[in-house]
Design an enzyme around this catalytic site. Structure first.
Site, PDB file in Angstrom:
ATOM      1  N   LYS A  52      16.606  80.296  -3.946  1.00 26.61           N
ATOM      2  CA  LYS A  52      15.703  79.218  -4.363  1.00 26.61           C
ATOM      3  C   LYS A  52      15.550  79.229  -5.888  1.00 26.61           C
ATOM      4  O   LYS A  52      15.609  78.177  -6.539  1.00 26.61           O
ATOM      5  CB  LYS A  52      14.329  79.379  -3.683  1.00 26.61           C
ATOM      6  CG  LYS A  52      14.364  79.043  -2.194  1.00 26.61           C
ATOM      7  CD  LYS A  52      13.089  79.432  -1.451  1.00 26.61           C
ATOM      8  CE  LYS A  52      13.249  79.207   0.062  1.00 26.61           C
ATOM      9  NZ  LYS A  52      12.092  79.602   0.865  1.00 26.61           N
ATOM     10  N   GLN A  96       6.830  83.131   0.487  1.00 28.69           N
ATOM     11  CA  GLN A  96       7.938  83.385   1.413  1.00 28.69           C
ATOM     12  C   GLN A  96       7.424  84.138   2.644  1.00 28.69           C
ATOM     13  O   GLN A  96       6.707  85.129   2.526  1.00 28.69           O
ATOM     14  CB  GLN A  96       9.037  84.194   0.693  1.00 28.69           C
ATOM     15  CG  GLN A  96      10.304  84.366   1.504  1.00 28.69           C
ATOM     16  CD  GLN A  96      11.038  83.053   1.796  1.00 28.69           C
ATOM     17  OE1 GLN A  96      11.014  82.124   1.002  1.00 28.69           O
ATOM     18  NE2 GLN A  96      11.682  82.962   2.947  1.00 28.69           N
ATOM     19  N   ASP A 119       5.998  73.757   0.558  1.00 29.70           N
ATOM     20  CA  ASP A 119       6.563  74.123   1.861  1.00 29.70           C
ATOM     21  C   ASP A 119       5.975  73.261   2.976  1.00 29.70           C
ATOM     22  O   ASP A 119       6.488  73.265   4.098  1.00 29.70           O
ATOM     23  CB  ASP A 119       6.240  75.592   2.183  1.00 29.70           C
ATOM     24  CG  ASP A 119       7.449  76.515   2.005  1.00 29.70           C
ATOM     25  OD1 ASP A 119       8.582  76.001   2.063  1.00 29.70           O
ATOM     26  OD2 ASP A 119       7.241  77.715   1.825  1.00 29.70           O
TER      27      ASP A 119
HETATM   28  N1  GUN Z   1      10.701  81.876   5.942  1.00 34.36           N
HETATM   29  C1  GUN Z   1      11.638  81.284   6.709  1.00 34.36           C
HETATM   30  N2  GUN Z   1      11.773  79.998   6.355  1.00 34.36           N
HETATM   31  C2  GUN Z   1      10.905  79.771   5.352  1.00 34.36           C
HETATM   32  C3  GUN Z   1      10.587  78.628   4.566  1.00 34.36           C
HETATM   33  O1  GUN Z   1      11.109  77.525   4.723  1.00 34.36           O
HETATM   34  N3  GUN Z   1       9.632  78.810   3.611  1.00 34.36           N
HETATM   35  C4  GUN Z   1       9.029  80.000   3.424  1.00 34.36           C
HETATM   36  N4  GUN Z   1       8.100  80.084   2.471  1.00 34.36           N
HETATM   37  N5  GUN Z   1       9.290  81.075   4.133  1.00 34.36           N
HETATM   38  C5  GUN Z   1      10.230  80.952   5.091  1.00 34.36           C
END
Ligand code: GUN
Length: 294
Positions: A52, A96, A119
């Site tokens: 990311k 995350q 998110d």
């Molecule tokens: N863990 C698995 N998928 C995601 C996601 O799309 N965003 C975040 N923050 N954590 C995750």
């Protein structure tokens, strides 16, 4: 069979965003700024967050990685979230997941300012999405919708069977596919661990979204001829013959299922890269909303 090439489409989306960022720079404006909070050292999470941050750099966004030890307390994390909420230089941020067990995930996600919640995990955004209001859509389901849209996969009047009811994929994609929109207007069945005779359902499906996390779960005898198959699985399967010690497996038995499918996403290179592209798109949107509030 047509491959739904998430890598290619995500690169297109990133190029589109990069062009917008270049214009911002030319106008002397502040570029979008995404922060990512990672608690602990989970291997997959480290990879995702790293990817990311690198994507932000590539398209000209500012990015900040907040890496906290796995011993971080809930109070400490909530304090960090408060700081990010208050920091005017940051347009959006993500926490995350998963979080270490001493931390209540729900409490943490509730603490994120909904206007910075790129998110789309805050109840305000989830509720707004469910009510067809402007919101931040969670990146993975949003990425699936964008992939269907860009490939012209017809969803209207189709029967979509979703396998898995997680808060970040299954539940939200069931909402987006059933919404009055295009893509959307599908008839949705949300299947889960207590579903009886899943195969009878998947055999009726025009579209299958598998978000289960069980490698090669969806077999060819569970799929109708001509179905569109979206594989959200990304499980690390130990494999000593590979240098990194594992390979990435999807939920779908790709080789056999692709013989019957009209469209199918590969793993890797399908839904995964789309998730990052849509997170960047949400950050761009967060910047616009942030600027319009000033
Ligand atoms: N863990 C698995 N998928 C995601 C996601 O799309 N965003 C975040 N923050 N954590 C995750």
């Amino acid at each position: 069979m047509e491959l739904l090439d998430g890598k290619k489409v995500s690169d297109q989306i990133k190029d589109e965003i990069a062009a917008e960022v270049a214009q911002m720079v030319q106008r002397g404006e502040k570029v979008p700024h995404l922060a990512a909070v990672l608690v602990g050292n989970d291997g997959a999470s480290l990879t995702y967050v790293g990817s990311k941050v690198r994507s932000c750099e590539r398209i000209g966004f500012e990015s900040t990685l907040v890496h906290l030890p796995d011993t971080t307390s809930e109070e400490e994390l909530l304090e960090k979230i408060h700081e990010l909420n208050m920091d005017d230089s940051i347009d959006g941020f993500i926490i995350q997941l998963p979080l270490p067990k001493q931390i209540d995930e729900q409490k943490v996600l509730m603490a994120v300012d909904p206007d910075k919640d790129v998110d789309g995990f805050h109840p305000t955004n989830f509720g707004r999405m469910a009510l067809d209001m402007e919101s931040f859509n969670p990146a993975t389901p949003y990425g699936i919708m964008e992939l269907l849209k860009r490939y012209g996969v017809v969803t209207e009047g189709k029967h979509a069977v979703i396998i898995g009811r997680s808060h970040i994929v299954g539940r939200p994609i069931s909402i987006l596919l059933s919404q009055k929109a295009n893509p959307g207007n599908a008839t949705v069945t949300l299947a889960h661990s207590r579903t009886k005779d899943l195969k009878a359902l998947t055999l009726q499906a025009d579209i299958i979204v598998s978000a289960l996390g069980v490698p090669h779960f969806l077999k060819a005898d569970m799929v109708k001829e001509g179905a569109a198959i979206i594989d959200v699985g990304i499980t690390r399967v130990p494999d000593d013959s590979r240098e990194r010690g594992y390979y990435i497996a999807g939920d779908v038995d790709f080789k056999a299922v692709s013989q019957k499918a009209s469209y199918i996403t590969p793993v890797p290179g399908g839904v995964g890269p789309m998730t990052i592209a849509m997170l960047l798109k949400n950050t761009l949107l967060a910047r616009e909303r942030h600027r319009s509030k000033k």
